[in-house]
Write a protein that holds these residues in place. Structure first.
Motif, PDB file in Angstrom:
ATOM      1  N   UNK A 220      57.076 -26.366  30.144  1.00  0.00           N
ATOM      2  CA  UNK A 220      56.055 -27.254  30.740  1.00  0.00           C
ATOM      3  C   UNK A 220      56.292 -27.469  32.231  1.00  0.00           C
ATOM      4  N   UNK A 221      57.063 -26.602  32.859  1.00  0.00           N
ATOM      5  CA  UNK A 221      57.276 -26.729  34.300  1.00  0.00           C
ATOM      6  C   UNK A 221      55.945 -26.605  35.043  1.00  0.00           C
ATOM      7  N   UNK A 222      55.770 -27.465  36.050  1.00  0.00           N
ATOM      8  CA  UNK A 222      54.575 -27.406  36.873  1.00  0.00           C
ATOM      9  C   UNK A 222      53.368 -28.115  36.287  1.00  0.00           C
ATOM     10  N   UNK A 223      53.532 -28.771  35.130  1.00  0.00           N
ATOM     11  CA  UNK A 223      52.413 -29.468  34.507  1.00  0.00           C
ATOM     12  C   UNK A 223      52.634 -30.985  34.519  1.00  0.00           C
ATOM     13  N   UNK A 224      51.548 -31.725  34.407  1.00  0.00           N
ATOM     14  CA  UNK A 224      51.637 -33.176  34.280  1.00  0.00           C
ATOM     15  C   UNK A 224      51.871 -33.477  32.806  1.00  0.00           C
ATOM     16  N   UNK A 225      53.011 -34.100  32.502  1.00  0.00           N
ATOM     17  CA  UNK A 225      53.454 -34.251  31.120  1.00  0.00           C
ATOM     18  C   UNK A 225      53.313 -35.696  30.653  1.00  0.00           C
ATOM     19  N   UNK A 226      52.517 -35.896  29.601  1.00  0.00           N
ATOM     20  CA  UNK A 226      52.388 -37.189  28.939  1.00  0.00           C
ATOM     21  C   UNK A 226      53.107 -37.101  27.601  1.00  0.00           C
ATOM     22  N   UNK A 227      54.089 -37.957  27.401  1.00  0.00           N
ATOM     23  CA  UNK A 227      54.935 -37.860  26.213  1.00  0.00           C
ATOM     24  C   UNK A 227      54.787 -39.078  25.318  1.00  0.00           C
ATOM     25  N   UNK A 228      54.816 -38.800  24.024  1.00  0.00           N
ATOM     26  CA  UNK A 228      54.937 -39.867  23.021  1.00  0.00           C
ATOM     27  C   UNK A 228      56.201 -39.585  22.229  1.00  0.00           C
ATOM     28  N   UNK A 229      57.080 -40.582  22.111  1.00  0.00           N
ATOM     29  CA  UNK A 229      58.249 -40.427  21.237  1.00  0.00           C
ATOM     30  C   UNK A 229      58.317 -41.642  20.317  1.00  0.00           C
ATOM     31  N   UNK A 230      58.405 -41.354  19.022  1.00  0.00           N
ATOM     32  CA  UNK A 230      58.433 -42.430  18.037  1.00  0.00           C
ATOM     33  C   UNK A 230      57.842 -41.979  16.716  1.00  0.00           C
ATOM     34  N   UNK A 231      57.634 -42.954  15.840  1.00  0.00           N
ATOM     35  CA  UNK A 231      57.109 -42.655  14.511  1.00  0.00           C
ATOM     36  C   UNK A 231      55.652 -42.193  14.589  1.00  0.00           C
ATOM     37  N   UNK A 232      55.288 -41.320  13.660  1.00  0.00           N
ATOM     38  CA  UNK A 232      53.905 -40.856  13.548  1.00  0.00           C
ATOM     39  C   UNK A 232      53.366 -41.283  12.188  1.00  0.00           C
ATOM     40  N   UNK A 233      53.356 -42.590  11.970  1.00  0.00           N
ATOM     41  CA  UNK A 233      52.880 -43.139  10.709  1.00  0.00           C
ATOM     42  C   UNK A 233      51.507 -43.766  10.851  1.00  0.00           C
ATOM     43  N   UNK A 234      51.179 -44.657   9.922  1.00  0.00           N
ATOM     44  CA  UNK A 234      49.860 -45.283   9.913  1.00  0.00           C
ATOM     45  C   UNK A 234      49.655 -46.197  11.118  1.00  0.00           C
ATOM     46  N   UNK A 235      50.696 -46.926  11.495  1.00  0.00           N
ATOM     47  CA  UNK A 235      50.543 -47.896  12.580  1.00  0.00           C
ATOM     48  C   UNK A 235      50.364 -47.219  13.932  1.00  0.00           C
ATOM     49  N   UNK A 236      50.959 -46.039  14.094  1.00  0.00           N
ATOM     50  CA  UNK A 236      50.865 -45.315  15.362  1.00  0.00           C
ATOM     51  C   UNK A 236      49.820 -44.220  15.225  1.00  0.00           C
ATOM     52  N   UNK A 237      48.582 -44.568  15.483  1.00  0.00           N
ATOM     53  CA  UNK A 237      47.474 -43.641  15.278  1.00  0.00           C
ATOM     54  C   UNK A 237      47.335 -42.741  16.509  1.00  0.00           C
ATOM     55  N   UNK A 254      43.131 -28.106  33.646  1.00  0.00           N
ATOM     56  CA  UNK A 254      44.415 -27.424  33.572  1.00  0.00           C
ATOM     57  C   UNK A 254      45.524 -28.324  34.106  1.00  0.00           C
ATOM     58  N   UNK A 255      46.756 -27.969  33.762  1.00  0.00           N
ATOM     59  CA  UNK A 255      47.903 -28.661  34.335  1.00  0.00           C
ATOM     60  C   UNK A 255      48.289 -29.948  33.654  1.00  0.00           C
ATOM     61  N   UNK A 256      47.752 -30.209  32.458  1.00  0.00           N
ATOM     62  CA  UNK A 256      48.104 -31.412  31.704  1.00  0.00           C
ATOM     63  C   UNK A 256      48.569 -30.993  30.320  1.00  0.00           C
ATOM     64  N   UNK A 257      49.679 -31.557  29.877  1.00  0.00           N
ATOM     65  CA  UNK A 257      50.164 -31.262  28.538  1.00  0.00           C
ATOM     66  C   UNK A 257      50.653 -32.551  27.884  1.00  0.00           C
ATOM     67  N   UNK A 258      50.359 -32.700  26.595  1.00  0.00           N
ATOM     68  CA  UNK A 258      50.832 -33.833  25.805  1.00  0.00           C
ATOM     69  C   UNK A 258      52.001 -33.350  24.946  1.00  0.00           C
ATOM     70  N   UNK A 259      53.120 -34.047  25.028  1.00  0.00           N
ATOM     71  CA  UNK A 259      54.277 -33.736  24.201  1.00  0.00           C
ATOM     72  C   UNK A 259      54.432 -34.860  23.179  1.00  0.00           C
ATOM     73  N   UNK A 260      54.388 -34.506  21.907  1.00  0.00           N
ATOM     74  CA  UNK A 260      54.497 -35.490  20.835  1.00  0.00           C
ATOM     75  C   UNK A 260      55.791 -35.256  20.086  1.00  0.00           C
ATOM     76  N   UNK A 261      56.637 -36.276  20.080  1.00  0.00           N
ATOM     77  CA  UNK A 261      57.919 -36.156  19.398  1.00  0.00           C
ATOM     78  C   UNK A 261      58.084 -37.273  18.375  1.00  0.00           C
ATOM     79  N   UNK A 262      58.467 -36.896  17.170  1.00  0.00           N
ATOM     80  CA  UNK A 262      58.717 -37.892  16.139  1.00  0.00           C
ATOM     81  C   UNK A 262      58.378 -37.342  14.766  1.00  0.00           C
TER      82      UNK A 262
END
Length: 413
Positions: A220-237, A254-262
């Motif tokens: 993801x070098x050179x991109x604008x990175x929006x990250x979510x880290x945490x649970x992916x359950x009912x409360x976190x829609x 272009x140039x935007x990426x979402x990183x979802x971790x959990x």
């Protein structure tokens, strides 16, 4: 003081999840107090149900009870009925254990789940010492609004349990102003309720942490990175997040990426959505071994998201991920009105997006990408906010002060 600390989901930095209990207990030990942590045994343990194990972790006496066979992250992937069964399994098993432990000066229990109040009451009454109860989520109102509790008889029982625990607590600690209001509405006098929010981990999360390794690993070098880290359950829609990614893809942004971790039971559904729409601007990161790695992931990000389902009770949440975002010196993107919105907007530490509005999220992310100097300003403000208002040691000292006042009042009786 000897403090009996009850938390079903006790996690150290070597695990993944909130480490508030570990950090606060460690602080109390450093101040010269004894802490006995009663918790559930690790989910991977093969010992028989009801087995008890004692060990020392950084001066904390940890008493592990084999019951329920779950940890917090695994719990988010379970069905509601299975989770409730595990809650009660631990509550009853630990109730037997706390009776046999050496007498403390105070019992401190932290939810969720609300059922932690059962062994807490057993310990408090059995040892004839005061109880302080911490509310991390407003139970049972949270599972009621999320649709987990529907049976009128069970709801009535849960409300009775809530009021009973509060009534027998010398003091109640709430993690947000909204939670404090909920506790007071349940009948607790305002002078017996204090707010001590989740803390920022100023040691692990920092603007000085180098995130280049994660950027290279994720491509993801050179991109604008929006990250979510945490649970992916009912409360976190997170459906609005992948919907926003789809909108940006359709517009050719272009140039935007979402990183979802959990982990969590909604992750498969989210990944399926991204595959069906061929979204290259969403990356689901592989499991990360510990919180140190989460800090590096935050450092690899340009902004971090705190996302909740659009349910009023969740507006009262005090999420670890937000305070760690502040500590990392990264702008926060929040979709909860009221307290969280006020935090980021009044302190110019990020942006608010309307819940259930993927279009608004997409607009705000593009805005941040196109205003790099503002992103830097938001990040500096976020770090300053973490240092001034959410320093872990300051908050732990506040909690310890409450314990001392409660014990002192008990002694004078």
């Amino acid at each position: 003081m000897r403090i009996m600390y009850l938390h079903q989901y006790f996690i150290t930095r070597s695990g993944v999840g909130g480490t508030r209990s570990y950090e606060f207990a460690r602080y109390m030990v450093k101040q010269g107090h004894e802490v006995v942590m009663v918790t559930a045994a690790d989910a991977s343990s093969a010992r028989g149900s009801g087995t008890v194990n004692h060990r020392q972790i950084d001066g904390i006496e940890v008493v592990e009870v084999q019951a329920g066979h779950l940890d917090y992250m695994r719990a988010t992937a379970m069905g509601y009925s299975a989770r409730i069964r595990s809650f009660f399994q631990f509550a009853f098993a630990s109730s037997r254990v706390v009776r046999k432990l050496a007498r403390p000066d105070i019992v401190f229990a932290t939810s969720t789940p609300l059922t932690i109040g059962i062994p807490a009451l057993v310990a408090s009454k059995g040892h004839k010492v005061p109880l302080v109860f911490e509310v991390r989520d407003l139970w049972p109102e949270a599972p009621i609004q999320l649709g987990a509790l529907r049976n009128p008889a069970i709801i009535a029982f849960a409300r009775w349990m809530e009021r009973t625990i509060y009534r027998h607590s010398a003091h109640v600690i709430a993690l947000s102003p909204g939670m404090r209001e909920g506790v007071i509405a349940a009948g607790v006098p305002p002078e017996r309720v204090s707010v001590i929010p989740n803390a920022s981990d100023l040691e692990l999360f920092s603007p000085e942490v180098n995130g280049e390794e994660f950027r290279a690993r994720l491509g993801i070098n050179g991109q604008f990175v929006c990250t979510y880290f945490g649970a992916m359950g009912e409360a976190n829609d997170l459906r609005p997040v992948v919907e926003a990614a789809r909108l940006l893809d359709e517009r050719g942004e272009k140039g935007i990426v979402f990183v979802l971790h959990g982990k969590g039971k909604r992750r498969d559904e989210l990944e399926s959505f991204c595959r069906s729409h061929n979204l290259a601007n969403v990356i689901f990161s592989d499991p990360i071994p510990d919180k140190n790695a989460i800090a590096r992931l935050a450092a690899a990000s340009d902004a971090c998201m705190t996302i909740y389902k659009n349910v009023p009770i969740l507006y009262t949440c005090s999420p670890n991920k937000l305070f760690d975002t502040f500590a990392a010196g990264r702008p926060a993107i929040v979709n909860s009105p009221e307290w969280l919105r006020e935090l980021v907007e009044q302190n110019e530490a990020g942006v608010y997006v309307r819940p259930d509005d993927a279009g608004h999220l997409a607009e705000q992310v593009v805005f941040l990408r196109d205003h790099p100097e503002l992103v830097k300003t938001y990040g500096r403000n976020a770090r300053r906010l973490a240092e001034e208002s959410f320093d872990r040691n300051k908050l732990a000292a506040q909690m310890l002060s409450i314990f001392e006042q409660v014990v002192s009042a008990q002694t004078k009786r």
